[in-house]
Design a protein around this motif. Structure first.
Motif, PDB file in Angstrom:
ATOM      1  N   ILE A   1     -11.995  -4.859   4.524  1.00 45.46           N
ATOM      2  CA  ILE A   1     -10.828  -5.139   5.349  1.00 45.46           C
ATOM      3  C   ILE A   1      -9.848  -3.999   5.123  1.00 45.46           C
ATOM      4  N   SER A   2      -9.473  -3.351   6.202  1.00 47.92           N
ATOM      5  CA  SER A   2      -8.524  -2.252   6.133  1.00 47.92           C
ATOM      6  C   SER A   2      -7.243  -2.687   6.828  1.00 47.92           C
ATOM      7  N   LYS A   3      -6.112  -2.638   6.097  1.00 45.07           N
ATOM      8  CA  LYS A   3      -4.840  -3.113   6.645  1.00 45.07           C
ATOM      9  C   LYS A   3      -3.720  -2.138   6.299  1.00 45.07           C
ATOM     10  N   PRO A   4      -2.687  -2.077   7.152  1.00 40.65           N
ATOM     11  CA  PRO A   4      -1.518  -1.275   6.809  1.00 40.65           C
ATOM     12  C   PRO A   4      -0.777  -1.915   5.634  1.00 40.65           C
ATOM     13  N   ALA A   5      -0.140  -1.074   4.829  1.00 39.11           N
ATOM     14  CA  ALA A   5       0.513  -1.585   3.626  1.00 39.11           C
ATOM     15  C   ALA A   5       1.814  -0.845   3.358  1.00 39.11           C
ATOM     16  N   ALA A   6       2.715  -1.562   2.704  1.00 40.61           N
ATOM     17  CA  ALA A   6       3.984  -0.993   2.247  1.00 40.61           C
ATOM     18  C   ALA A   6       4.165  -1.389   0.793  1.00 40.61           C
ATOM     19  N   SER A   7       4.942  -0.593   0.074  1.00 39.05           N
ATOM     20  CA  SER A   7       5.170  -0.873  -1.328  1.00 39.05           C
ATOM     21  C   SER A   7       6.163  -2.029  -1.460  1.00 39.05           C
ATOM     22  N   PHE A   8       5.855  -3.013  -2.285  1.00 42.10           N
ATOM     23  CA  PHE A   8       6.709  -4.180  -2.497  1.00 42.10           C
ATOM     24  C   PHE A   8       7.980  -3.795  -3.237  1.00 42.10           C
ATOM     25  N   GLU A   9       7.870  -2.858  -4.174  1.00 40.37           N
ATOM     26  CA  GLU A   9       9.008  -2.452  -5.002  1.00 40.37           C
ATOM     27  C   GLU A   9       9.592  -1.106  -4.565  1.00 40.37           C
ATOM     28  N   ASP A  10       9.211  -0.617  -3.374  1.00 40.10           N
ATOM     29  CA  ASP A  10       9.665   0.674  -2.838  1.00 40.10           C
ATOM     30  C   ASP A  10       9.404   1.825  -3.805  1.00 40.10           C
ATOM     31  N   VAL A  11       8.213   1.836  -4.399  1.00 42.65           N
ATOM     32  CA  VAL A  11       7.781   2.955  -5.232  1.00 42.65           C
ATOM     33  C   VAL A  11       6.554   3.555  -4.572  1.00 42.65           C
ATOM     34  N   PRO A  12       6.384   4.863  -4.632  1.00 39.59           N
ATOM     35  CA  PRO A  12       5.193   5.457  -4.020  1.00 39.59           C
ATOM     36  C   PRO A  12       3.920   5.049  -4.779  1.00 39.59           C
ATOM     37  N   ILE A  13       2.849   4.855  -4.024  1.00 43.38           N
ATOM     38  CA  ILE A  13       1.556   4.507  -4.621  1.00 43.38           C
ATOM     39  C   ILE A  13       0.543   5.511  -4.092  1.00 43.38           C
TER      40      ILE A  13
ATOM     41  N   ASP B   1       4.331  -9.765   9.036  1.00 41.09           N
ATOM     42  CA  ASP B   1       4.096  -9.105  10.325  1.00 41.09           C
ATOM     43  C   ASP B   1       2.850  -8.220  10.308  1.00 41.09           C
ATOM     44  N   GLY B   2       1.805  -8.655   9.656  1.00 35.87           N
ATOM     45  CA  GLY B   2       0.551  -7.919   9.626  1.00 35.87           C
ATOM     46  C   GLY B   2       0.513  -6.781   8.622  1.00 35.87           C
ATOM     47  N   VAL B   3       1.584  -6.597   7.861  1.00 31.28           N
ATOM     48  CA  VAL B   3       1.654  -5.520   6.862  1.00 31.28           C
ATOM     49  C   VAL B   3       1.561  -6.143   5.474  1.00 31.28           C
ATOM     50  N   LEU B   4       0.662  -5.600   4.660  1.00 36.66           N
ATOM     51  CA  LEU B   4       0.523  -6.081   3.296  1.00 36.66           C
ATOM     52  C   LEU B   4       1.578  -5.419   2.422  1.00 36.66           C
ATOM     53  N   HIS B   5       2.322  -6.215   1.686  1.00 39.35           N
ATOM     54  CA  HIS B   5       3.294  -5.681   0.725  1.00 39.35           C
ATOM     55  C   HIS B   5       2.625  -5.744  -0.635  1.00 39.35           C
ATOM     56  N   VAL B   6       2.433  -4.566  -1.218  1.00 41.00           N
ATOM     57  CA  VAL B   6       1.604  -4.443  -2.405  1.00 41.00           C
ATOM     58  C   VAL B   6       2.360  -3.788  -3.543  1.00 41.00           C
ATOM     59  N   MET B   7       1.806  -3.932  -4.732  1.00 44.31           N
ATOM     60  CA  MET B   7       2.330  -3.228  -5.902  1.00 44.31           C
ATOM     61  C   MET B   7       1.145  -2.730  -6.721  1.00 44.31           C
ATOM     62  N   PRO B   8       1.348  -1.692  -7.518  1.00 41.67           N
ATOM     63  CA  PRO B   8       0.256  -1.183  -8.336  1.00 41.67           C
ATOM     64  C   PRO B   8      -0.288  -2.298  -9.246  1.00 41.67           C
ATOM     65  N   TYR B   9      -1.606  -2.346  -9.380  1.00 35.84           N
ATOM     66  CA  TYR B   9      -2.255  -3.379 -10.180  1.00 35.84           C
ATOM     67  C   TYR B   9      -2.529  -2.833 -11.559  1.00 35.84           C
ATOM     68  N   LYS B  10      -2.079  -3.581 -12.550  1.00 32.88           N
ATOM     69  CA  LYS B  10      -2.350  -3.222 -13.938  1.00 32.88           C
ATOM     70  C   LYS B  10      -3.217  -4.323 -14.512  1.00 32.88           C
ATOM     71  N   LYS B  11      -4.380  -3.940 -15.038  1.00 29.00           N
ATOM     72  CA  LYS B  11      -5.333  -4.938 -15.538  1.00 29.00           C
ATOM     73  C   LYS B  11      -4.769  -5.728 -16.709  1.00 29.00           C
ATOM     74  N   ASN B  12      -4.059  -5.054 -17.602  1.00 27.76           N
ATOM     75  CA  ASN B  12      -3.428  -5.736 -18.740  1.00 27.76           C
ATOM     76  C   ASN B  12      -1.931  -5.662 -18.545  1.00 27.76           C
TER      77      ASN B  12
END
Length: 176
Positions: free
Chosen positions: A138-150, A163-174
């Motif tokens: 699945i490929s979707k447009p995304a924006a940073s949740f915390e307004d930091v570049p990823i 509105d069809g845009v995924l709001h994401v943040m960097p994933y840290k396993k731990n």
């Protein structure tokens, strides 16, 4: 043989037409009666209609082409209908009921999923993420949740969808 003042062939034919018509109506309006099948357990309306259809078709055909006793024909038709109904249930209805409902997804179901950034997400802009699913990528447009570049290739966590845009943040396993 006559039953209720009519030849048995006519009764078989009336049963066949009625059960066939009810089966077609059940296909169109079965969602309304879906709870009936759940409440009755093994008495699934589809199986009952199929049994009547198989029984009446078998009885009509045997009455038309053989000279056997009508009671023997009823027994043969009932056994054949029971066998065909069992085959229908075991090889069609049970596998269909345990199959996945759909391979599609809702945007709400993407929340909490982990994906990979395919096009870098700038500080106050949009990029693209790819999330693996059962039906493919699945490929979707995304924006940073915390307004930091990823950067591209980073793993992300989907926080919310607006509105069809995924709001994401960097994933840290731990999360330490």
């Amino acid at each position: 043989m006559t039953l209720f003042g009519m030849p048995i062939e006519t009764i078989y034919l009336i049963l066949l037409i009625a059960s066939g018509s009810l089966t077609i109506l059940y296909l169109f309006f079965g969602d309304v009666l879906e709870g009936l099948g759940e409440a009755a357990g093994f008495l699934n309306p589809i199986l009952i209609l199929a049994f009547i259809t198989f029984f009446s078709a078998g009885g009509y055909i045997l009455e038309a082409v053989t000279s056997l006793n009508s009671f023997l024909i009823m027994g043969i038709a009932a056994l054949a209908a029971l066998l065909l109904d069992t085959i229908l249930n075991v090889f069609v209805l049970i596998p269909m009921s345990s199959a996945e409902q759909s391979l599609s997804y809702t945007e709400k179901s993407l929340e909490g999923r982990i994906g990979t950034v395919s096009i870098s997400i700038p500080e106050k802009g949009f990029g693209e993420v790819v999330i693996e699913s059962y039906s493919g990528m699945i490929s979707k447009p995304a924006a940073s949740f915390e307004d930091v570049p990823i950067s591209q290739g980073s793993e992300i966590l989907v926080i919310e969808v607006k509105d069809g845009v995924l709001h994401v943040m960097p994933y840290k396993k731990n999360f330490t």
